[in-house]
Design a protein around this motif. Structure first.
Motif, PDB file in Angstrom:
ATOM      1  N   VAL A 166      -1.994  -7.576 -38.619  1.00 32.43           N
ATOM      2  CA  VAL A 166      -3.287  -6.746 -37.990  1.00 32.43           C
ATOM      3  C   VAL A 166      -3.593  -6.872 -36.778  1.00 32.43           C
ATOM      4  O   VAL A 166      -3.071  -8.092 -36.294  1.00 32.43           O
ATOM      5  CB  VAL A 166      -4.464  -7.560 -38.566  1.00 32.43           C
ATOM      6  N   GLU A 167      -3.642  -6.241 -36.092  1.00 32.22           N
ATOM      7  CA  GLU A 167      -4.029  -5.623 -34.669  1.00 32.22           C
ATOM      8  C   GLU A 167      -4.970  -5.190 -33.951  1.00 32.22           C
ATOM      9  O   GLU A 167      -6.181  -4.556 -34.641  1.00 32.22           O
ATOM     10  CB  GLU A 167      -2.643  -4.980 -34.053  1.00 32.22           C
ATOM     11  N   HIS A 168      -5.873  -5.789 -32.825  1.00 26.39           N
ATOM     12  CA  HIS A 168      -6.717  -6.413 -32.314  1.00 26.39           C
ATOM     13  C   HIS A 168      -7.276  -4.816 -31.394  1.00 26.39           C
ATOM     14  O   HIS A 168      -6.152  -4.770 -30.373  1.00 26.39           O
ATOM     15  CB  HIS A 168      -7.694  -7.194 -32.038  1.00 26.39           C
ATOM     16  N   ILE A 169      -7.893  -3.635 -31.248  1.00 26.60           N
ATOM     17  CA  ILE A 169      -7.862  -3.470 -30.411  1.00 26.60           C
ATOM     18  C   ILE A 169      -8.238  -3.939 -29.211  1.00 26.60           C
ATOM     19  O   ILE A 169      -7.488  -3.349 -27.577  1.00 26.60           O
ATOM     20  CB  ILE A 169      -8.515  -1.876 -30.818  1.00 26.60           C
ATOM     21  N   GLN A 170      -9.391  -4.146 -29.636  1.00 27.21           N
ATOM     22  CA  GLN A 170     -10.110  -5.073 -28.084  1.00 27.21           C
ATOM     23  C   GLN A 170      -9.658  -6.128 -28.561  1.00 27.21           C
ATOM     24  O   GLN A 170      -9.839  -7.026 -29.002  1.00 27.21           O
ATOM     25  CB  GLN A 170     -11.504  -4.535 -28.000  1.00 27.21           C
ATOM     26  N   PRO A 171      -8.933  -7.277 -27.798  1.00 27.03           N
ATOM     27  CA  PRO A 171      -7.750  -7.780 -27.870  1.00 27.03           C
ATOM     28  C   PRO A 171      -9.033  -9.781 -28.078  1.00 27.03           C
ATOM     29  O   PRO A 171      -9.659  -9.826 -27.350  1.00 27.03           O
ATOM     30  CB  PRO A 171      -7.194  -8.524 -26.697  1.00 27.03           C
ATOM     31  N   LYS A 172      -8.526  -9.863 -28.956  1.00 19.93           N
ATOM     32  CA  LYS A 172      -8.904 -11.435 -29.370  1.00 19.93           C
ATOM     33  C   LYS A 172      -9.689 -12.650 -28.967  1.00 19.93           C
ATOM     34  O   LYS A 172     -10.216 -13.938 -28.221  1.00 19.93           O
ATOM     35  CB  LYS A 172      -9.443 -12.105 -31.001  1.00 19.93           C
ATOM     36  N   ASP A 223      -6.606  -5.638 -21.333  1.00 22.69           N
ATOM     37  CA  ASP A 223      -8.364  -5.472 -21.612  1.00 22.69           C
ATOM     38  C   ASP A 223      -7.954  -3.970 -21.469  1.00 22.69           C
ATOM     39  O   ASP A 223      -8.116  -3.131 -21.099  1.00 22.69           O
ATOM     40  CB  ASP A 223      -9.650  -5.622 -20.302  1.00 22.69           C
ATOM     41  N   LEU A 224      -8.892  -3.741 -22.558  1.00 23.74           N
ATOM     42  CA  LEU A 224      -8.406  -2.091 -23.337  1.00 23.74           C
ATOM     43  C   LEU A 224     -10.617  -1.649 -23.099  1.00 23.74           C
ATOM     44  O   LEU A 224     -10.917  -2.036 -24.083  1.00 23.74           O
ATOM     45  CB  LEU A 224      -8.121  -1.931 -24.441  1.00 23.74           C
ATOM     46  N   VAL A 225     -10.774  -0.886 -22.577  1.00 26.94           N
ATOM     47  CA  VAL A 225     -12.167  -0.288 -22.217  1.00 26.94           C
ATOM     48  C   VAL A 225     -11.558   1.285 -23.081  1.00 26.94           C
ATOM     49  O   VAL A 225     -10.822   1.919 -23.011  1.00 26.94           O
ATOM     50  CB  VAL A 225     -12.260   0.247 -21.188  1.00 26.94           C
ATOM     51  N   LEU A 226     -12.558   1.173 -24.236  1.00 22.43           N
ATOM     52  CA  LEU A 226     -12.324   2.625 -25.616  1.00 22.43           C
ATOM     53  C   LEU A 226     -12.787   3.903 -24.795  1.00 22.43           C
ATOM     54  O   LEU A 226     -11.249   4.995 -24.801  1.00 22.43           O
ATOM     55  CB  LEU A 226     -13.272   1.957 -26.321  1.00 22.43           C
ATOM     56  N   ALA A 227     -13.772   3.957 -23.422  1.00 26.48           N
ATOM     57  CA  ALA A 227     -13.849   5.245 -22.977  1.00 26.48           C
ATOM     58  C   ALA A 227     -12.823   5.574 -22.266  1.00 26.48           C
ATOM     59  O   ALA A 227     -12.110   6.526 -21.725  1.00 26.48           O
ATOM     60  CB  ALA A 227     -14.746   5.067 -22.042  1.00 26.48           C
ATOM     61  N   ASP A 228     -11.550   4.495 -21.784  1.00 25.24           N
ATOM     62  CA  ASP A 228     -10.576   5.075 -20.219  1.00 25.24           C
ATOM     63  C   ASP A 228      -9.206   5.321 -21.242  1.00 25.24           C
ATOM     64  O   ASP A 228      -7.556   5.270 -20.699  1.00 25.24           O
ATOM     65  CB  ASP A 228     -10.940   4.001 -19.568  1.00 25.24           C
ATOM     66  N   THR A 229      -9.091   5.224 -22.819  1.00 27.42           N
ATOM     67  CA  THR A 229      -8.153   5.276 -23.251  1.00 27.42           C
ATOM     68  C   THR A 229      -8.009   5.100 -24.913  1.00 27.42           C
ATOM     69  O   THR A 229      -8.381   5.619 -25.761  1.00 27.42           O
ATOM     70  CB  THR A 229      -7.135   3.527 -24.019  1.00 27.42           C
ATOM     71  N   LEU A 230      -6.710   6.327 -24.208  1.00 28.08           N
ATOM     72  CA  LEU A 230      -6.961   7.369 -26.089  1.00 28.08           C
ATOM     73  C   LEU A 230      -6.445   6.216 -27.059  1.00 28.08           C
ATOM     74  O   LEU A 230      -5.583   5.815 -26.745  1.00 28.08           O
ATOM     75  CB  LEU A 230      -5.804   8.569 -26.299  1.00 28.08           C
ATOM     76  N   LEU A 231      -6.609   6.755 -28.741  1.00 35.38           N
ATOM     77  CA  LEU A 231      -6.107   5.756 -29.166  1.00 35.38           C
ATOM     78  C   LEU A 231      -6.140   6.352 -30.563  1.00 35.38           C
ATOM     79  O   LEU A 231      -7.105   7.269 -30.854  1.00 35.38           O
ATOM     80  CB  LEU A 231      -7.613   4.387 -29.337  1.00 35.38           C
TER      81      LEU A 231
END
Length: 244
Positions: free
Chosen positions: A46-52, A82-90
């Motif tokens: 299970v991968e956390h998109i925004q890291p735990k 750090d993954l900023v949702l608005a700055d990265t395609l997912l």
């Protein structure tokens, strides 16, 4: 990269133990890494998109919408970036298939069709999990290259997909051969490679879209032509979705 629909959470509250979500994720997305696309029969996590591991995202540790599936290589590369949702395609909210081109030599590059406004977002996704890394070459005692890393594995599966395409082309109209090719694709993963190799065959591409769990539901492919739909419909209405 295969776009997917995870769907709504199977429970009303967050998961107390996020590993309990794995079975539901595999049921909906298949035994495939959500980033590199390879099939991982064991050790898929299970991968956390925004890291735990970052304090800002600790409240999301058990949040369904923050889960994807990741292999050990993609997870270890991503770590606590750090993954900023608005700055990265997912892949759960954007049409990541349309964003990248796959090549026989294992390369993944940004598609020329990606608008300037989205190019940095696409590049961020590649570097996030190291899919822009170079091949790590290893030869055995007989001089045969062994597919150890993700680049080499993409090269290997490209060859397998080409063999399947030759069989399909040599047996036009044979449903059993087409079904066999789809099953081979399911067994190896790397959805985008199979879609690229069969780029001129709408029937095979639609079969592949149907065969890989969660792909059709993403709405990222035209149901008739199998061509990418842009922007992604983002059917789950996820935050910062439909960027591309």
């Amino acid at each position: 990269m295969r776009p997917v629909q995870r769907g709504g959470s199977p429970q009303a509250t967050d998961f107390t133990d996020y590993s309990d979500a794995k079975g539901f994720l595999v049921s909906r997305l298949g035994l495939y890494c959500s980033y590199c696309e390879r099939r991982v029969a064991t050790n898929l996590a299970v991968e956390h998109i925004q890291p735990k591991g970052l304090p800002a995202y600790e409240p999301l540790e058990g949040r369904w919408d923050n889960f994807l599936l990741g292999c050990v290589n993609c997870n270890s590369t991503k770590k606590d970036k750090d993954l900023v949702l608005a700055d990265t395609l997912l892949p759960d909210r954007d049409n990541t298939f349309a964003a990248f081109d796959y090549f026989a030599d294992g390369r993944i590059e940004l598609s020329a069709l990606v608008p300037l406004v989205n190019r940095a977002m696409a590049a961020n996704l590649l570097s996030l999990v190291g899919l822009d890394n170079q091949i790590s070459e290893f030869l055995d005692e007989n001089g045969k290259q062994v597919a150890l890393d993700r680049v080499a594995q993409r090269i290997e599966v490209w060859g397998i997909a080409l063999e399947a395409k030759r069989d399909v082309d040599a047996n036009p109209g044979c449903d059993a051969v087409r079904l066999g090719a789809v099953r081979t694709a399911q067994g190896h993963g790397f959805f985008s490679i199979w879609m690229t190799v069969f780029s001129g065959d709408e029937d095979m591409r639609n079969r592949l879209i149907d065969a890989f769990p969660g792909t059709k539901g993403s709405g990222c492919f035209d149901p008739v032509t199998s061509q990418p739909v842009q922007p992604a419909p983002n059917p789950d209405k996820l935050q910062d979705g439909s960027k591309f």
